[in-house]
Design a protein around this motif. Structure first.
Motif, short mmCIF file in Angstrom:
data_model
loop_
_atom_site.label_atom_id
_atom_site.label_comp_id
_atom_site.label_asym_id
_atom_site.label_seq_id
_atom_site.Cartn_x
_atom_site.Cartn_y
_atom_site.Cartn_z
N PHE A 258 6.90 59.88 -109.64
CA PHE A 258 6.51 59.98 -111.00
C PHE A 258 5.58 61.13 -111.12
O PHE A 258 4.95 61.56 -110.32
N ARG A 259 5.64 61.55 -112.55
CA ARG A 259 4.80 62.83 -112.72
C ARG A 259 3.98 62.67 -114.14
O ARG A 259 4.70 62.28 -115.12
N PHE A 260 2.63 62.82 -114.12
CA PHE A 260 2.15 62.67 -115.52
C PHE A 260 1.39 64.06 -115.68
O PHE A 260 0.87 64.65 -114.70
N THR A 261 1.44 64.70 -116.77
CA THR A 261 0.92 66.11 -117.06
C THR A 261 0.05 66.05 -118.34
O THR A 261 0.12 65.17 -119.38
N THR A 262 -0.72 67.14 -118.28
CA THR A 262 -1.51 67.27 -119.67
C THR A 262 -0.37 67.74 -120.55
O THR A 262 0.51 68.51 -120.10
N PRO A 263 -0.74 67.96 -121.85
CA PRO A 263 0.31 68.54 -122.97
C PRO A 263 0.29 70.08 -122.61
O PRO A 263 1.23 70.71 -123.07
N ASP A 264 -0.89 70.74 -122.34
CA ASP A 264 -0.72 72.03 -122.43
C ASP A 264 -0.60 72.86 -121.00
O ASP A 264 -0.66 73.84 -120.81
N ALA A 265 -0.06 71.86 -119.85
CA ALA A 265 0.06 72.41 -118.58
C ALA A 265 1.34 73.11 -118.61
O ALA A 265 2.20 73.11 -119.59
N ARG A 266 1.46 74.14 -117.83
CA ARG A 266 2.58 75.33 -117.79
C ARG A 266 3.44 75.05 -116.74
O ARG A 266 3.25 75.04 -115.48
N TRP A 267 4.73 74.82 -116.86
CA TRP A 267 5.80 74.38 -116.03
C TRP A 267 6.92 75.38 -116.14
O TRP A 267 7.25 76.00 -117.09
N SER A 268 7.33 75.88 -114.89
CA SER A 268 8.35 76.79 -114.82
C SER A 268 9.23 76.84 -113.53
O SER A 268 8.39 76.59 -112.47
N VAL A 269 10.25 76.96 -113.53
CA VAL A 269 11.12 77.28 -112.35
C VAL A 269 10.90 78.83 -112.03
O VAL A 269 12.00 79.47 -112.25
N LEU A 270 9.91 79.29 -111.75
CA LEU A 270 9.60 80.69 -111.71
C LEU A 270 10.23 81.46 -110.89
O LEU A 270 10.15 82.80 -110.85
N GLU A 271 11.01 80.96 -109.89
CA GLU A 271 11.70 81.86 -108.91
C GLU A 271 12.56 82.85 -109.30
O GLU A 271 12.79 83.71 -109.07
N ALA A 272 13.05 82.54 -110.65
CA ALA A 272 14.09 83.16 -111.44
C ALA A 272 13.27 84.86 -111.67
O ALA A 272 13.85 85.83 -111.73
N LYS A 273 12.00 84.56 -111.91
CA LYS A 273 11.20 85.91 -112.25
C LYS A 273 11.33 86.80 -111.12
O LYS A 273 11.40 88.13 -111.25
N TRP A 274 11.57 86.08 -109.88
CA TRP A 274 11.32 87.19 -108.62
C TRP A 274 12.90 87.39 -108.04
O TRP A 274 13.21 87.83 -106.99
N GLY A 275 13.74 86.99 -109.04
CA GLY A 275 15.56 87.27 -108.65
C GLY A 275 15.52 86.24 -107.39
O GLY A 275 16.45 86.54 -106.57
#
Length: 268
Positions: free
Chosen positions: A127-144
């Motif tokens: 389970f995952r609970f998050t704040t509304p303003d948390a920043r989520w990203s599959v950021l691996e794409a940024k680095w190829g």
């Protein structure tokens, strides 16, 4: 002597696991990977633990892999990248997937950044609970790159194929509200520790063996054929029918009392 990368506190049958590199936004380095494995092993060994809360110290849950640190040890990277013949996972994968394999529920509490490795760790939780303003990203794409710390399996289980492809291919950053809408997050709250605590309280009202078996059942049958799923159901139900905690639950319910369960007996 350096500070531990991962802190473990067990209180009232709840294991709170805290990523502890706040000055690096809890970026994952090689020592943290090893400490995540060791911490999960310690939690597994304690049969009194009923749930795990996974969180980050400071201003972020986890901002991803600490490339600057990890790339200083190319030999260790090569060793860590080799899969274990027994598990079929390398160190990078095992450090995160081991939380999915624990016989107790794992709840991630997300704030700040949840990027790359951080997103993969969060999605390995149940389970995952998050704040509304948390920043989520599959950021691996940024680095190829592609997600390679068990994230591909987590993503395909949580979101539709088109969403998984979009997030993985673009590396776009979304907030906690969007993460919940996509299915990455289980809930959104200004203080995500509160719904996490409510869920923990509900879980502790049930047999620890039943909770553990339910986790095994759903994990093992998600992609199984009906025939295979039914076989797993039968085997686990037989184990539950014979368990002492099930007998305690039946007796307590008959008396309209809250059950007083024994330590978890199911699951290694």
């Amino acid at each position: 002597m350096s500070e531990p990368r991962v802190l473990l506190d067990i209180s009232d049958a709840v294991a709170t696991v805290t990523l502890n590199r706040p000055d690096k936004l809890n970026g994952v380095d090689l020592p943290m990977l090893h400490e995540l494995v060791a911490t999960a092993r310690a939690v597994r060994a304690d049969r009194d633990v009923r749930a795990v809360v996974l969180r980050g110290s400071g201003d972020a849950f986890c901002a991803g892999l600490d490339f600057a640190s990890v790339l200083k040890s190319p030999t260790k990277i090569v060793r860590g990248f080799a899969p274990s013949p027994l598990r079929g996972q390398n160190l990078f994968q095992h450090a995160f997937w081991t939380w999915r394999e624990l016989p107790v529920p794992v709840i991630a509490v997300v704030h700040g950044y949840c990027y790359g490795a951080g997103l993969q760790l969060a999605t390995a939780a149940d389970f995952r609970f998050t704040t509304p303003d948390a920043r989520w990203s599959v950021l691996e794409a940024k680095w190829g790159l592609v997600p390679d710390m068990s994230g591909t399996v987590s993503l395909r289980e949580l979101v539709g194929g088109d969403v998984a492809r979009r997030l993985t291919m673009t590396g776009e950053v979304i907030d906690g509200t969007a993460a919940h809408a996509y299915g990455l997050a289980s809930g959104v709250a200004d203080d995500p520790a509160l719904p996490a605590a409510e869920l923990v309280a509900a879980l502790k009202e049930r047999s620890p063996d039943s909770v553990a078996a339910s986790k095994v059942l759903l994990n093992r049958t998600r992609h199984a054929s009906p025939r295979r799923a039914f076989a797993v159901e039968r085997r686990l139900q037989l184990a539950m029918l014979l368990s002492k905690n099930a007998a305690i639950a039946r007796a307590a319910n008959a008396r309209h009392e809250a059950p007083q369960f024994l330590a978890r007996a199911f699951g290694r």
